[in-house]
Design a protein around this motif. Sequence first.
Motif, PDB file in Angstrom:
ATOM      1  N   GLY A  52       0.817  -1.212   0.000  1.00  0.00           N
ATOM      2  CA  GLY A  52       0.000   0.000   0.000  1.00  0.00           C
ATOM      3  C   GLY A  52       0.845   1.255   0.000  1.00  0.00           C
ATOM      4  N   ASP A  53       1.941   1.255   0.772  1.00  0.00           N
ATOM      5  CA  ASP A  53       2.842   2.410   0.807  1.00  0.00           C
ATOM      6  C   ASP A  53       3.459   2.657  -0.573  1.00  0.00           C
ATOM      7  OD1 ASP A  53       2.396   2.970   3.460  1.00  0.00           O
ATOM      8  OD2 ASP A  53       4.140   1.871   4.190  1.00  0.00           O
ATOM      9  N   ALA A  54       3.785   1.564  -1.280  1.00  0.00           N
ATOM     10  CA  ALA A  54       4.356   1.699  -2.630  1.00  0.00           C
ATOM     11  C   ALA A  54       3.329   2.332  -3.576  1.00  0.00           C
ATOM     12  CB  ALA A  54       4.792   0.339  -3.158  1.00  0.00           C
ATOM     13  N   ALA A  57       3.137   6.058  -2.813  1.00  0.00           N
ATOM     14  CA  ALA A  57       4.282   6.787  -3.372  1.00  0.00           C
ATOM     15  C   ALA A  57       4.125   6.984  -4.876  1.00  0.00           C
ATOM     16  CB  ALA A  57       5.574   6.029  -3.066  1.00  0.00           C
ATOM     17  N   GLN A  58       3.652   5.939  -5.567  1.00  0.00           N
ATOM     18  CA  GLN A  58       3.470   6.032  -7.016  1.00  0.00           C
ATOM     19  C   GLN A  58       2.396   7.061  -7.370  1.00  0.00           C
ATOM     20  OE1 GLN A  58       1.354   2.830  -9.247  1.00  0.00           O
ATOM     21  NE2 GLN A  58       3.264   2.637 -10.409  1.00  0.00           N
ATOM     22  N   LEU A  59       1.286   7.024  -6.658  1.00  0.00           N
ATOM     23  CA  LEU A  59       0.192   7.955  -6.931  1.00  0.00           C
ATOM     24  C   LEU A  59       0.607   9.394  -6.614  1.00  0.00           C
ATOM     25  CD1 LEU A  59      -2.811   5.870  -5.548  1.00  0.00           C
ATOM     26  CD2 LEU A  59      -2.409   6.475  -7.935  1.00  0.00           C
ATOM     27  N   ALA A 150      14.425  33.051 -35.028  1.00  0.00           N
ATOM     28  CA  ALA A 150      14.812  31.705 -35.476  1.00  0.00           C
ATOM     29  C   ALA A 150      14.480  30.691 -34.384  1.00  0.00           C
ATOM     30  CB  ALA A 150      16.302  31.675 -35.793  1.00  0.00           C
ATOM     31  N   PHE A 151      13.892  29.572 -34.810  1.00  0.00           N
ATOM     32  CA  PHE A 151      13.463  28.535 -33.850  1.00  0.00           C
ATOM     33  C   PHE A 151      14.578  27.518 -33.669  1.00  0.00           C
ATOM     34  CE2 PHE A 151      11.042  24.511 -32.948  1.00  0.00           C
ATOM     35  CZ  PHE A 151      10.547  24.901 -31.712  1.00  0.00           C
ATOM     36  N   THR A 152      15.015  27.342 -32.421  1.00  0.00           N
ATOM     37  CA  THR A 152      16.088  26.389 -32.116  1.00  0.00           C
ATOM     38  C   THR A 152      15.611  25.230 -31.258  1.00  0.00           C
ATOM     39  OG1 THR A 152      16.752  27.713 -30.194  1.00  0.00           O
ATOM     40  CG2 THR A 152      17.857  28.171 -32.283  1.00  0.00           C
ATOM     41  N   GLY A 153      14.309  25.196 -30.991  1.00  0.00           N
ATOM     42  CA  GLY A 153      13.765  24.067 -30.238  1.00  0.00           C
ATOM     43  C   GLY A 153      13.429  22.925 -31.175  1.00  0.00           C
ATOM     44  N   ASN A 154      12.505  22.060 -30.750  1.00  0.00           N
ATOM     45  CA  ASN A 154      12.049  20.976 -31.623  1.00  0.00           C
ATOM     46  C   ASN A 154      10.565  20.734 -31.406  1.00  0.00           C
ATOM     47  OD1 ASN A 154      11.668  19.133 -29.370  1.00  0.00           O
ATOM     48  ND2 ASN A 154      13.874  18.721 -29.407  1.00  0.00           N
ATOM     49  N   GLY A 155      10.017  19.823 -32.169  1.00  0.00           N
ATOM     50  CA  GLY A 155       8.586  19.525 -32.061  1.00  0.00           C
ATOM     51  C   GLY A 155       8.289  18.346 -31.167  1.00  0.00           C
ATOM     52  N   GLY A 156       9.265  17.939 -30.355  1.00  0.00           N
ATOM     53  CA  GLY A 156       9.088  16.767 -29.495  1.00  0.00           C
ATOM     54  C   GLY A 156       8.057  16.990 -28.401  1.00  0.00           C
ATOM     55  N   ALA A 157       7.356  15.911 -28.060  1.00  0.00           N
ATOM     56  CA  ALA A 157       6.331  15.975 -27.020  1.00  0.00           C
ATOM     57  C   ALA A 157       6.868  15.410 -25.712  1.00  0.00           C
ATOM     58  CB  ALA A 157       5.086  15.202 -27.457  1.00  0.00           C
ATOM     59  N   THR A 158       6.627  16.120 -24.625  1.00  0.00           N
ATOM     60  CA  THR A 158       6.890  15.572 -23.300  1.00  0.00           C
ATOM     61  C   THR A 158       5.597  14.940 -22.800  1.00  0.00           C
ATOM     62  OG1 THR A 158       6.348  17.666 -22.208  1.00  0.00           O
ATOM     63  CG2 THR A 158       8.662  17.287 -22.806  1.00  0.00           C
ATOM     64  N   GLN A 159       5.716  13.940 -21.935  1.00  0.00           N
ATOM     65  CA  GLN A 159       4.532  13.199 -21.490  1.00  0.00           C
ATOM     66  C   GLN A 159       4.591  12.921 -19.988  1.00  0.00           C
ATOM     67  OE1 GLN A 159       5.102   9.813 -24.171  1.00  0.00           O
ATOM     68  NE2 GLN A 159       3.352  10.473 -25.399  1.00  0.00           N
ATOM     69  N   VAL A 160       3.424  12.746 -19.415  1.00  0.00           N
ATOM     70  CA  VAL A 160       3.335  12.290 -18.028  1.00  0.00           C
ATOM     71  C   VAL A 160       2.446  11.050 -17.991  1.00  0.00           C
ATOM     72  CG1 VAL A 160       3.704  14.547 -16.971  1.00  0.00           C
ATOM     73  CG2 VAL A 160       1.384  13.821 -17.543  1.00  0.00           C
ATOM     74  N   GLU A 161       2.727  10.175 -17.043  1.00  0.00           N
ATOM     75  CA  GLU A 161       1.959   8.942 -16.895  1.00  0.00           C
ATOM     76  C   GLU A 161       0.798   9.188 -15.943  1.00  0.00           C
ATOM     77  OE1 GLU A 161       3.261   4.373 -16.632  1.00  0.00           O
ATOM     78  OE2 GLU A 161       3.648   5.470 -14.773  1.00  0.00           O
ATOM     79  N   ILE A 162      -0.422   8.971 -16.413  1.00  0.00           N
ATOM     80  CA  ILE A 162      -1.597   9.180 -15.572  1.00  0.00           C
ATOM     81  C   ILE A 162      -2.122   7.862 -15.012  1.00  0.00           C
ATOM     82  CG2 ILE A 162      -2.236  11.274 -16.789  1.00  0.00           C
ATOM     83  CD1 ILE A 162      -4.403   9.638 -18.242  1.00  0.00           C
ATOM     84  N   ALA A 163      -1.699   6.750 -15.604  1.00  0.00           N
ATOM     85  CA  ALA A 163      -2.020   5.409 -15.131  1.00  0.00           C
ATOM     86  C   ALA A 163      -0.958   4.493 -15.734  1.00  0.00           C
ATOM     87  CB  ALA A 163      -3.426   4.980 -15.556  1.00  0.00           C
ATOM     88  N   THR A 164      -0.875   3.284 -15.245  1.00  0.00           N
ATOM     89  CA  THR A 164       0.151   2.371 -15.720  1.00  0.00           C
ATOM     90  C   THR A 164       0.054   2.196 -17.243  1.00  0.00           C
ATOM     91  OG1 THR A 164       0.136   1.197 -13.618  1.00  0.00           O
ATOM     92  CG2 THR A 164       1.143   0.073 -15.496  1.00  0.00           C
ATOM     93  N   GLY A 165       1.084   2.653 -17.946  1.00  0.00           N
ATOM     94  CA  GLY A 165       1.125   2.522 -19.404  1.00  0.00           C
ATOM     95  C   GLY A 165       0.307   3.547 -20.163  1.00  0.00           C
ATOM     96  N   VAL A 166      -0.324   4.491 -19.454  1.00  0.00           N
ATOM     97  CA  VAL A 166      -1.157   5.512 -20.115  1.00  0.00           C
ATOM     98  C   VAL A 166      -0.453   6.865 -19.999  1.00  0.00           C
ATOM     99  CG1 VAL A 166      -3.396   6.651 -20.201  1.00  0.00           C
ATOM    100  CG2 VAL A 166      -3.244   4.243 -19.529  1.00  0.00           C
ATOM    101  N   VAL A 247      -6.403   4.499  -1.029  1.00  0.00           N
ATOM    102  CA  VAL A 247      -5.255   3.660  -0.659  1.00  0.00           C
ATOM    103  C   VAL A 247      -4.714   4.067   0.704  1.00  0.00           C
ATOM    104  CG1 VAL A 247      -2.904   2.985  -1.268  1.00  0.00           C
ATOM    105  CG2 VAL A 247      -4.636   3.183  -3.048  1.00  0.00           C
ATOM    106  N   GLN A 248      -4.608   5.370   0.945  1.00  0.00           N
ATOM    107  CA  GLN A 248      -4.106   5.843   2.242  1.00  0.00           C
ATOM    108  C   GLN A 248      -5.030   5.403   3.377  1.00  0.00           C
ATOM    109  OE1 GLN A 248      -3.849  10.031   1.216  1.00  0.00           O
ATOM    110  NE2 GLN A 248      -1.605   9.965   1.237  1.00  0.00           N
ATOM    111  N   THR A 249      -6.329   5.434   3.119  1.00  0.00           N
ATOM    112  CA  THR A 249      -7.292   4.992   4.135  1.00  0.00           C
ATOM    113  C   THR A 249      -7.135   3.507   4.416  1.00  0.00           C
ATOM    114  OG1 THR A 249      -8.883   6.691   3.466  1.00  0.00           O
ATOM    115  CG2 THR A 249      -9.743   4.816   4.701  1.00  0.00           C
ATOM    116  N   ALA A 250      -6.935   2.727   3.345  1.00  0.00           N
ATOM    117  CA  ALA A 250      -6.762   1.280   3.505  1.00  0.00           C
ATOM    118  C   ALA A 250      -5.485   0.962   4.276  1.00  0.00           C
ATOM    119  CB  ALA A 250      -6.739   0.601   2.134  1.00  0.00           C
ATOM    120  N   VAL A 251      -4.408   1.656   3.941  1.00  0.00           N
ATOM    121  CA  VAL A 251      -3.127   1.431   4.638  1.00  0.00           C
ATOM    122  C   VAL A 251      -3.248   1.819   6.102  1.00  0.00           C
ATOM    123  CG1 VAL A 251      -0.724   2.192   4.806  1.00  0.00           C
ATOM    124  CG2 VAL A 251      -1.716   1.681   2.579  1.00  0.00           C
ATOM    125  N   ALA A 252      -3.906   2.945   6.351  1.00  0.00           N
ATOM    126  CA  ALA A 252      -4.085   3.391   7.731  1.00  0.00           C
ATOM    127  C   ALA A 252      -4.911   2.375   8.524  1.00  0.00           C
ATOM    128  CB  ALA A 252      -4.752   4.765   7.760  1.00  0.00           C
TER     129      ALA A 252
END
Length: 293
Positions: A52-54, A57-59, A150-166, A247-252
């Motif tokens: 539960g603690d893990a 921490a992930q959430l 003049a543009f010196t950046g790129n068109g790359g996308a940064t991402q965050v994980e909102i769920a496992t694999g998403v 989860v915190q309630t369950a662990v507690a």
Amino acid sequence: MRITNMMQLNDALASQSRASQQMYELTNEATSGLKIASPSDDPAGYASVVSGDAQVAQLQARSTAITGATGDLNLADGALASAEDLMAQAKQIAIEAADGTQSASDRANSATQITQIAQQLVGLGNTQGSSGYIFGGTQTGSPPFSSTGAFTGNGGATQVEIATGVLVQSNASGADAFTAAGGRDVLGDLQNLASALSSNNVAGIQSSLDNIDAGSTQITNARVAAGISATTLQSSSAVISSSLTAVQTAVAGESNADIPTVYSELTQAQTSYESAISVNRQILAMFQATQGA
């Protein structure tokens, strides 16, 4: 089998030891507030708490990442809204200069205004957020636009994980908003307009109108895309917050002690311990009397 005084004494001492151990455990539980503090307290329960603690921490890590990304996307939305306003101003200047009524001097002054608008757009393109320069793609450590546009950046996308694999895109594309990657080189088009104005080139001014419109549209499209990402992240944040609480309630519930019950049991254990001591004294006195006889 005859129960001897020695057997009674051994049983009484064992009872006293058990009562003492129970008092020790309950005292620790009352002091720490935890009923499971180590694997020896409850192996299965301890494993559940660790798991539960893990999850907690992930959430929490996901929540922190989403909060930062949402803030940057909201910052990008504000910058792109300002860019839309600047493009509307540029179009109005171009329209007024294209109708044939202005003098060369008027158009030269308008050229200065367009140059200032382009410089303001460069400033917006170099907006910084919590993760660095928000319009630089994955190159967030340095300004994506030079002083000349003049543009010196790129068109790359940064991402965050909102769920496992998403994963959800967490940045707004400066390339799509301001460069030819989105359809038009917005800053280049403004520079061309400024050049046409300063040279009193009415035909060039008139031909710039469609390009200004197209640049405005691509900025709007980039803003819409950033808004969709921000909305998705905000919805995910609410779900994660709810999951984290559960989860915190369950662990507690698994690890935290019921303090009123612990103190009640501690009082009972203390009574049992004192009773065991009293019985031991009586048995010991009887044993000593028998030995003396």
